[in-house]
Scaffold this motif. Sequence first.
Motif, PDB file in Angstrom:
ATOM      1  N   ASP A  34      -4.714  19.652   7.399  1.00  0.00           N
ATOM      2  CA  ASP A  34      -5.841  19.841   8.022  1.00  0.00           C
ATOM      3  C   ASP A  34      -7.049  19.163   7.427  1.00  0.00           C
ATOM      4  OD1 ASP A  34      -6.890  20.854  10.756  1.00  0.00           O
ATOM      5  OD2 ASP A  34      -8.279  22.320   9.655  1.00  0.00           O
ATOM      6  N   THR A  35      -7.286  19.574   6.204  1.00  0.00           N
ATOM      7  CA  THR A  35      -8.284  18.727   5.449  1.00  0.00           C
ATOM      8  C   THR A  35      -8.159  17.168   5.393  1.00  0.00           C
ATOM      9  OG1 THR A  35      -8.650  20.772   4.028  1.00  0.00           O
ATOM     10  CG2 THR A  35      -9.389  18.705   3.049  1.00  0.00           C
ATOM     11  N   THR A  36      -6.819  16.734   5.268  1.00  0.00           N
ATOM     12  CA  THR A  36      -6.426  15.643   5.187  1.00  0.00           C
ATOM     13  C   THR A  36      -6.761  14.786   6.380  1.00  0.00           C
ATOM     14  OG1 THR A  36      -4.834  16.107   3.611  1.00  0.00           O
ATOM     15  CG2 THR A  36      -4.665  13.813   4.613  1.00  0.00           C
ATOM     16  N   ARG A  37      -6.383  15.327   7.479  1.00  0.00           N
ATOM     17  CA  ARG A  37      -6.826  14.768   8.939  1.00  0.00           C
ATOM     18  C   ARG A  37      -8.124  14.626   9.033  1.00  0.00           C
ATOM     19  NH1 ARG A  37      -3.101  18.193  13.158  1.00  0.00           N
ATOM     20  NH2 ARG A  37      -1.207  16.875  13.028  1.00  0.00           N
ATOM     21  N   ALA A  38      -8.779  15.555   8.864  1.00  0.00           N
ATOM     22  CA  ALA A  38     -10.563  15.517   8.775  1.00  0.00           C
ATOM     23  C   ALA A  38     -11.068  14.174   8.085  1.00  0.00           C
ATOM     24  CB  ALA A  38     -11.313  16.578   8.692  1.00  0.00           C
ATOM     25  N   ALA A  39     -10.793  14.195   6.673  1.00  0.00           N
ATOM     26  CA  ALA A  39     -10.858  13.146   5.663  1.00  0.00           C
ATOM     27  C   ALA A  39     -10.639  11.856   6.613  1.00  0.00           C
ATOM     28  CB  ALA A  39     -10.506  13.266   4.540  1.00  0.00           C
ATOM     29  N   TYR A  40      -9.193  11.652   6.963  1.00  0.00           N
ATOM     30  CA  TYR A  40      -8.761  10.462   7.428  1.00  0.00           C
ATOM     31  C   TYR A  40      -9.653   9.803   8.521  1.00  0.00           C
ATOM     32  CZ  TYR A  40      -5.481   6.953   9.164  1.00  0.00           C
ATOM     33  OH  TYR A  40      -4.619   5.853   9.554  1.00  0.00           O
ATOM     34  N   LEU A  41     -10.123  10.754   9.605  1.00  0.00           N
ATOM     35  CA  LEU A  41     -11.011  10.406  10.643  1.00  0.00           C
ATOM     36  C   LEU A  41     -12.482  10.112  10.254  1.00  0.00           C
ATOM     37  CD1 LEU A  41      -9.680  12.754  13.617  1.00  0.00           C
ATOM     38  CD2 LEU A  41      -9.108  10.502  13.127  1.00  0.00           C
TER      39      LEU A  41
ATOM     40  N   PRO B 196      -6.040  12.778  -2.485  1.00  0.00           N
ATOM     41  CA  PRO B 196      -6.120  12.067  -3.819  1.00  0.00           C
ATOM     42  C   PRO B 196      -4.650  11.458  -3.792  1.00  0.00           C
ATOM     43  CG  PRO B 196      -7.021  13.895  -4.259  1.00  0.00           C
ATOM     44  CD  PRO B 196      -6.525  14.192  -2.696  1.00  0.00           C
ATOM     45  N   TYR B 197      -3.687  12.120  -3.330  1.00  0.00           N
ATOM     46  CA  TYR B 197      -2.357  11.632  -3.511  1.00  0.00           C
ATOM     47  C   TYR B 197      -2.207  10.795  -2.696  1.00  0.00           C
ATOM     48  CZ  TYR B 197       2.892  11.988  -3.396  1.00  0.00           C
ATOM     49  OH  TYR B 197       3.988  11.646  -3.578  1.00  0.00           O
ATOM     50  N   ALA B 198      -2.499  10.789  -1.270  1.00  0.00           N
ATOM     51  CA  ALA B 198      -2.315   9.876  -0.361  1.00  0.00           C
ATOM     52  C   ALA B 198      -3.253   8.863   0.192  1.00  0.00           C
ATOM     53  CB  ALA B 198      -1.703  10.483   1.036  1.00  0.00           C
ATOM     54  N   ALA B 199      -4.489   8.582  -0.403  1.00  0.00           N
ATOM     55  CA  ALA B 199      -5.323   7.801  -0.148  1.00  0.00           C
ATOM     56  C   ALA B 199      -5.180   6.436  -0.021  1.00  0.00           C
ATOM     57  CB  ALA B 199      -6.590   8.001  -1.019  1.00  0.00           C
ATOM     58  N   HIS B 200      -4.184   5.761  -0.812  1.00  0.00           N
ATOM     59  CA  HIS B 200      -4.011   4.501  -1.067  1.00  0.00           C
ATOM     60  C   HIS B 200      -2.795   3.874   0.382  1.00  0.00           C
ATOM     61  CE1 HIS B 200      -5.661   4.590  -4.817  1.00  0.00           C
ATOM     62  NE2 HIS B 200      -5.733   3.277  -4.874  1.00  0.00           N
TER      63      HIS B 200
ATOM     64  N   MET C 265      -2.709   6.084   2.881  1.00  0.00           N
ATOM     65  CA  MET C 265      -3.602   6.187   4.307  1.00  0.00           C
ATOM     66  C   MET C 265      -4.467   4.637   4.395  1.00  0.00           C
ATOM     67  SD  MET C 265      -4.594   9.926   4.550  1.00  0.00           S
ATOM     68  CE  MET C 265      -5.662  10.030   3.111  1.00  0.00           C
ATOM     69  N   ALA C 266      -4.901   4.300   3.355  1.00  0.00           N
ATOM     70  CA  ALA C 266      -5.739   2.909   3.499  1.00  0.00           C
ATOM     71  C   ALA C 266      -4.857   1.973   3.789  1.00  0.00           C
ATOM     72  CB  ALA C 266      -6.396   2.734   2.078  1.00  0.00           C
ATOM     73  N   THR C 267      -3.863   1.721   3.511  1.00  0.00           N
ATOM     74  CA  THR C 267      -2.818   0.561   3.944  1.00  0.00           C
ATOM     75  C   THR C 267      -2.681   0.930   5.560  1.00  0.00           C
ATOM     76  OG1 THR C 267      -1.425   0.760   2.041  1.00  0.00           O
ATOM     77  CG2 THR C 267      -0.385  -0.317   3.783  1.00  0.00           C
ATOM     78  N   GLY C 268      -2.640   2.095   6.015  1.00  0.00           N
ATOM     79  CA  GLY C 268      -2.557   2.246   7.475  1.00  0.00           C
ATOM     80  C   GLY C 268      -3.761   1.776   8.225  1.00  0.00           C
ATOM     81  N   MET C 269      -4.912   2.022   7.757  1.00  0.00           N
ATOM     82  CA  MET C 269      -6.166   1.432   8.306  1.00  0.00           C
ATOM     83  C   MET C 269      -6.103   0.123   8.224  1.00  0.00           C
ATOM     84  SD  MET C 269      -8.810   4.550   7.252  1.00  0.00           S
ATOM     85  CE  MET C 269      -8.379   6.036   7.063  1.00  0.00           C
ATOM     86  N   ALA C 270      -5.607  -0.578   7.118  1.00  0.00           N
ATOM     87  CA  ALA C 270      -5.943  -1.774   6.924  1.00  0.00           C
ATOM     88  C   ALA C 270      -4.874  -2.617   7.946  1.00  0.00           C
ATOM     89  CB  ALA C 270      -5.631  -2.311   5.496  1.00  0.00           C
TER      90      ALA C 270
ATOM     91  N   ASP D 282     -10.460  -3.732   4.797  1.00  0.00           N
ATOM     92  CA  ASP D 282     -10.167  -4.185   3.548  1.00  0.00           C
ATOM     93  C   ASP D 282      -9.847  -2.859   2.686  1.00  0.00           C
ATOM     94  OD1 ASP D 282     -10.427  -5.933   0.973  1.00  0.00           O
ATOM     95  OD2 ASP D 282     -11.422  -4.168   0.334  1.00  0.00           O
ATOM     96  N   MET D 283      -8.359  -2.924   2.016  1.00  0.00           N
ATOM     97  CA  MET D 283      -7.962  -1.548   1.373  1.00  0.00           C
ATOM     98  C   MET D 283      -9.067  -1.088   0.547  1.00  0.00           C
ATOM     99  SD  MET D 283      -3.783  -1.897   1.230  1.00  0.00           S
ATOM    100  CE  MET D 283      -4.012  -0.387  -0.085  1.00  0.00           C
ATOM    101  N   ALA D 284      -9.438  -1.867  -0.396  1.00  0.00           N
ATOM    102  CA  ALA D 284     -10.374  -1.493  -1.379  1.00  0.00           C
ATOM    103  C   ALA D 284     -11.292  -0.804  -1.125  1.00  0.00           C
ATOM    104  CB  ALA D 284     -10.695  -2.658  -2.383  1.00  0.00           C
ATOM    105  N   ASP D 285     -12.193  -1.193   0.222  1.00  0.00           N
ATOM    106  CA  ASP D 285     -13.080  -0.613   0.973  1.00  0.00           C
ATOM    107  C   ASP D 285     -12.592   0.910   1.395  1.00  0.00           C
ATOM    108  OD1 ASP D 285     -14.746  -2.710   0.252  1.00  0.00           O
ATOM    109  OD2 ASP D 285     -14.642  -3.548   2.196  1.00  0.00           O
ATOM    110  N   VAL D 286     -11.598   1.029   1.959  1.00  0.00           N
ATOM    111  CA  VAL D 286     -11.077   2.093   2.724  1.00  0.00           C
ATOM    112  C   VAL D 286     -10.821   3.119   1.351  1.00  0.00           C
ATOM    113  CG1 VAL D 286      -9.323   3.054   3.841  1.00  0.00           C
ATOM    114  CG2 VAL D 286     -10.251   0.888   4.595  1.00  0.00           C
ATOM    115  N   VAL D 287     -10.358   2.718   0.508  1.00  0.00           N
ATOM    116  CA  VAL D 287     -10.122   3.856  -0.812  1.00  0.00           C
ATOM    117  C   VAL D 287     -11.494   4.118  -1.171  1.00  0.00           C
ATOM    118  CG1 VAL D 287      -9.303   3.829  -3.210  1.00  0.00           C
ATOM    119  CG2 VAL D 287      -7.794   2.834  -1.492  1.00  0.00           C
ATOM    120  N   GLU D 288     -12.385   3.483  -1.285  1.00  0.00           N
ATOM    121  CA  GLU D 288     -13.772   3.698  -1.922  1.00  0.00           C
ATOM    122  C   GLU D 288     -14.350   4.703  -0.903  1.00  0.00           C
ATOM    123  OE1 GLU D 288     -16.543   4.062  -4.520  1.00  0.00           O
ATOM    124  OE2 GLU D 288     -14.606   3.057  -4.663  1.00  0.00           O
TER     125      GLU D 288
END
Length: 303
Positions: A167-174, A199-203, A205-210, A216-222
């Motif tokens: 649930d927390t991860t979904r909120a952070a993702y959106l 923290p475990y899945a940020a990269h 998840m960033a790939t999915g958004m890219a 840019d993946m680096a911007d999403v991770v940031e």
Amino acid sequence: MLPADYLAALQRHGIAEAGGRALPAWNAEAALAMMDDHHIATGVLSLSTPGTHLGDPAEARDLTVRLNDAHAELVKDRPDRFGMFASVPLPDVDAGLDAIAHADDDLHADGVVLLANHQGTYLGESAFDPVMAELDRRNLVVFVHPAALPAPPVEGIPPFAADFLLDTTRAAYLLVRNGVVRRHPNLRIVLSHAGGFVPYAAHRMATGMALEAGRDMADVVEDFRTFYYDTALSGSPSALPTLLAFAKPDHILFGSDWPFAPATVVTYFTDGLDEYLAQHEGPQPTSPAINRDNAAKLFPRLQ
């Protein structure tokens, strides 16, 4: 915190548990005793799931005002020991904006607590844009606690064990995907339980958004690294290396999860955090930073 007035409201709605755990007993004296046992000087308190909107909008407004006013009195009586994340009766946006104004202008709360999803609407969805804009304008700290997933539970898996992390991860993702954290640079959002899976899945998840939006993946991770993360139920030798490797050093805060986590569990994870940091001295955040200094920057009143 679980004051008697709140427990009575939950009882009227037939709510006897949260996250698969029975509602525990709570009072200020017991909180202080637990804090003393664990050498905690100050606790910034909040209501947890299911929040103050239990189905009836008028009841939610009244309950929120009463509970926030009582919370403010508790802080007034012991300003050295207690802080305040004020409750917000979402998904009622208008009532939420009123509660934020009252908490900030009249009660001088240290921040607000929001659930990752409010009756199926997640933080980061457009319905809550006015709320996030107001919190940004007021420069309030936002503590995010998970709630029941808007999906049937799986038999044998209590929600607190796994669903809360999702649930927390979904909120952070959106919040990242929909540009909320980018549009509102004053938002300081604390994710409970080390951010769920973030923290475990940020990269990943960033790939999915890219791939989806050409970002840019680096911007999403940031963007994911703009969140603050507490250590509640996360002071373990497997969770801490990932959290410390990902989060900004000054964005990690001590958390206990008491009273839903009983004192023995608080001790287990607090000792685990202290032992891990003592054994891994180096460039990662230090015990003073996680245990006090990072929080003192967020809450100047408590410095």
